[in-house]
Enzyme design. Structure first.
Site, PDB file in Angstrom:
ATOM      1  N   ASP A  21     138.324 -33.190  -8.991  1.00 55.59           N
ATOM      2  CA  ASP A  21     138.368 -31.881  -9.254  1.00 55.59           C
ATOM      3  C   ASP A  21     140.029 -32.323  -9.642  1.00 55.59           C
ATOM      4  O   ASP A  21     140.488 -33.042  -9.735  1.00 55.59           O
ATOM      5  CB  ASP A  21     137.977 -31.178  -8.059  1.00 55.59           C
ATOM      6  CG  ASP A  21     138.396 -30.887  -6.320  1.00 55.59           C
ATOM      7  OD1 ASP A  21     139.163 -32.506  -6.406  1.00 55.59           O
ATOM      8  OD2 ASP A  21     138.530 -30.577  -5.633  1.00 55.59           O
ATOM      9  N   LYS A  40     130.640 -33.254 -12.860  1.00 52.26           N
ATOM     10  CA  LYS A  40     131.258 -32.895 -11.400  1.00 52.26           C
ATOM     11  C   LYS A  40     130.205 -32.690 -10.685  1.00 52.26           C
ATOM     12  O   LYS A  40     129.736 -33.423  -9.473  1.00 52.26           O
ATOM     13  CB  LYS A  40     132.403 -32.694 -11.678  1.00 52.26           C
ATOM     14  CG  LYS A  40     133.344 -31.893 -10.421  1.00 52.26           C
ATOM     15  CD  LYS A  40     134.088 -31.034 -10.484  1.00 52.26           C
ATOM     16  CE  LYS A  40     134.388 -30.603  -8.790  1.00 52.26           C
ATOM     17  NZ  LYS A  40     134.740 -28.818  -9.284  1.00 52.26           N
TER      18      LYS A  40
END
Ligand code: SF4
Length: 222
Positions: free
Chosen positions: A152, A134
């Site tokens: 997310d 991420k």
């Protein structure tokens, strides 16, 4: 939700391949200001901000980095103080011990292997301590060359509600989105979805009646 209802909702909105472009276009028109909320002035600050943002809000990170970046301008600066001092300086972002360890480990590698710079290659970013997919995705996207799609909590929830994925694991969700979202939109797609999630498609109380993509959403309540 009964299966028949889900199937009926999917039929009503049509296949995801046909919906993805209008979804992106309408969200882009609705959230023209959608952008990363973290504040940074260079790639090092970007990397540090994203590393600190794990398990906390962007607002909280910005509050901490406003002072932090005055004191720590170069990778050397993170190694010039005792670990405890860095821990105190990032305390408010939570998980401060782990984050301080990761930051120092990362700075060491930047100095030893990358001339003090944030590495260009996605694979090299992933080698830095505390940098998972991420974080590497956010850094690449902000550089204008996304290698994947940031997933997310908002991207996960909206992708599921919009029927773009049936997965729950962020890595599998990203894999589904990569197949679906045009590559040119990999960078902006998460921003649009995150802002829509914050402003309209709330986790507990989605405002479907005010949602510009409610006719494209199988989870719409209107
Ligand atoms: S219609 Fe409702 S559930 Fe679907 S994206 Fe919009 S707010 Fe979220």
């Amino acid at each position: 939700m009964p299966r028949s209802y889900v199937a009926e909702a999917r039929r009503r909105v049509g296949p995801k391949r046909a919906r993805i472009r209008p979804i992106i276009e309408r969200l882009a028109a609705e959230h023209a200001d959608a952008a990363i909320a973290l504040r940074f002035r260079n790639e090092l600050e970007l990397l540090v901000s994203v590393m600190l943002s794990a398990q906390t809000t962007d607002v909280n990170v910005n509050r901490v980095t406003e002072r932090l970046f005055e004191k720590y301008a170069r990778p050397e600066d993170y190694l010039a103080v005792p670990q405890e001092e860095l821990e105190r300086d990032i305390f408010q972002t939570g998980f401060f011990r782990q984050k301080a360890r990761s930051l120092r480990g990362t700075m060491r590698i930047l100095l030893e292997e990358f001339d003090g710079k944030v590495p260009e290659r996605f694979e090299d970013l992933l080698r830095l301590p505390g940098v998972a997919r991420k974080t590497a995705n956010v850094v690449s996207a902000e550089r204008g060359s996304p290698e994947g799609i940031v997933v997310d909590t908002h991207v996960r929830r909206l992708s599921q509600r919009l029927g773009l994925t049936k997965e729950d694991d962020p890595v599998k969700i990203e894999r589904d989105l990569i197949r679906l979202v045009p590559r040119a939109d990999w960078g902006r797609f998460p921003h649009l979805v995150i802002w829509h999630g914050r402003r309209v498609c709330d986790a507990r109380a989605p405002r479907c009646e005010d949602c510009v993509i409610n006719d494209l959403c199988p989870s719409s309540r209107v």
